[in-house]
Design a protein around this motif. Structure first.
Motif, PDB file in Angstrom:
ATOM      1  N   VAL A  13      45.484  32.906  47.448  1.00 35.89           N
ATOM      2  CA  VAL A  13      44.095  33.332  47.317  1.00 35.89           C
ATOM      3  C   VAL A  13      43.374  32.286  46.480  1.00 35.89           C
ATOM      4  N   HIS A  14      42.134  31.965  46.847  1.00 36.97           N
ATOM      5  CA  HIS A  14      41.399  30.931  46.106  1.00 36.97           C
ATOM      6  C   HIS A  14      39.910  31.033  46.398  1.00 36.97           C
ATOM      7  N   ASN A  15      39.128  30.456  45.499  1.00 38.84           N
ATOM      8  CA  ASN A  15      37.675  30.421  45.665  1.00 38.84           C
ATOM      9  C   ASN A  15      37.120  29.294  44.820  1.00 38.84           C
ATOM     10  N   LEU A  16      36.044  28.704  45.294  1.00 37.51           N
ATOM     11  CA  LEU A  16      35.409  27.604  44.562  1.00 37.51           C
ATOM     12  C   LEU A  16      35.024  28.016  43.147  1.00 37.51           C
ATOM     13  N   LEU A  17      34.527  29.246  42.985  1.00 36.03           N
ATOM     14  CA  LEU A  17      34.098  29.709  41.677  1.00 36.03           C
ATOM     15  C   LEU A  17      34.892  30.918  41.199  1.00 36.03           C
ATOM     16  N   ALA A 144      42.944  29.744  36.555  1.00 38.36           N
ATOM     17  CA  ALA A 144      41.653  30.437  36.528  1.00 38.36           C
ATOM     18  C   ALA A 144      40.796  29.756  35.469  1.00 38.36           C
ATOM     19  N   MET A 145      39.801  28.998  35.916  1.00 34.34           N
ATOM     20  CA  MET A 145      39.104  28.087  35.002  1.00 34.34           C
ATOM     21  C   MET A 145      37.586  28.239  35.029  1.00 34.34           C
ATOM     22  N   ASN A 146      37.086  29.376  35.499  1.00 34.46           N
ATOM     23  CA  ASN A 146      35.640  29.541  35.640  1.00 34.46           C
ATOM     24  C   ASN A 146      35.020  30.074  34.345  1.00 34.46           C
ATOM     25  N   PHE A 147      34.898  29.196  33.346  1.00 34.55           N
ATOM     26  CA  PHE A 147      34.253  29.563  32.088  1.00 34.55           C
ATOM     27  C   PHE A 147      32.968  28.769  31.920  1.00 34.55           C
ATOM     28  N   GLU A 161      39.350  28.972  40.855  1.00 36.29           N
ATOM     29  CA  GLU A 161      40.352  30.032  40.852  1.00 36.29           C
ATOM     30  C   GLU A 161      41.282  29.823  42.041  1.00 36.29           C
ATOM     31  N   TYR A 162      42.573  29.728  41.745  1.00 35.79           N
ATOM     32  CA  TYR A 162      43.530  29.410  42.795  1.00 35.79           C
ATOM     33  C   TYR A 162      44.890  29.990  42.421  1.00 35.79           C
ATOM     34  N   PRO A 188      43.779  22.467  42.142  1.00 39.91           N
ATOM     35  CA  PRO A 188      44.254  22.006  40.834  1.00 39.91           C
ATOM     36  C   PRO A 188      45.574  21.252  40.986  1.00 39.91           C
ATOM     37  N   ALA A 189      45.690  20.108  40.336  1.00 39.27           N
ATOM     38  CA  ALA A 189      46.888  19.268  40.487  1.00 39.27           C
ATOM     39  C   ALA A 189      48.159  20.013  40.134  1.00 39.27           C
TER      40      ALA A 189
END
Length: 213
Positions: A13-17, A144-147, A161-162, A188-189
């Motif tokens: 599951v993933h999303n740009l934001l 999860a990096m949407n801050f 988010e991935y 994300p790497a």
């Protein structure tokens, strides 16, 4: 030493934001626990459900951990505000796997790894080691990096988010998949290796990969 592992179930599951529908109300019925979940916890619980995993051995990986809660703590300190107890509780790397174990009453071994860009491969290596004594292992890697302010730091244009997960078992059969790690645009790497593996499974009848320890 090399171990062949077979993927029996997989989910992504993933999303740009921000991933919109993680089905939290159905998957976590206790409201008190649901309200405390971090973003990574919500993603992990969703992926585990998609794989049909509730209890058993888990290997979980994240290069950056609970960034959102960590940023909230730092912002509170910067502004001389009180730190949220929930944010403090959720700031450790094993937050997601711990919440999953609470929700499902999982008392089996759970390992959490953080290895920078090598995180997802090291998760697979640890799972392969666990399969020397376990019949089945659930693996999951999440970022999860949407801050607020992430735009000034996110130079690699990755989706914010991935998550990727597999259920693995040991196999005596020959490998049907060979993974050549390379840069994955938008991913994300830290999740790159598992993402390549996931994609390679799309056109195969059996999913067996060789893991070198």
């Amino acid at each position: 030493m090399k171990i062949n592992v077979e993927i029996t179930k997989k989910a992504r599951v993933h999303n740009l934001l921000k991933i919109e529908d993680l089905n939290e109300k159905q998957l976590v019925q206790k409201m008190l626990i649901r309200r405390r979940l971090s973003r990574s916890s919500r993603i992990l619980i969703y992926l585990a459900h998609k794989c049909g995993f509730a209890t058993g051995v888990m290997v979980y990986g994240s290069a950056y951990g609970e960034l959102i809660d960590t940023v909230n703590i730092l912002e509170s300190i910067k502004g001389s505000d009180n730190v949220s107890p929930s944010a403090f509780q959720n700031s450790v790397y094993n937050t997601a796997s711990s919440y999953h174990s609470i929700v499902h009453g999982n008392t089996s071994e759970i390992l959490t790894l953080s290895c920078g860009d090598e995180t997802s491969y090291n998760v697979m290596q640890q799972a392969a080691l666990s399969l020397l004594k376990e019949d089945e292992v659930f693996v999951c890697a999440i970022e999860a990096m949407n801050f607020d302010g992430v735009d000034s730091l996110n130079k690699c244009a990755s989706e914010l988010e991935y998550g990727i997960s597999f259920i693995l078992k040991k196999s005596e059969k020959e490998a049907t998949i060979t993974v050549e790690n390379r840069v994955q645009k938008g991913v994300p790497a830290s999740l790159s290796w598992m993402k390549i593996l996931y994609d390679l499974c799309e056109n195969k009848d059996s999913y067996i990969v060789e893991i070198e320890l």
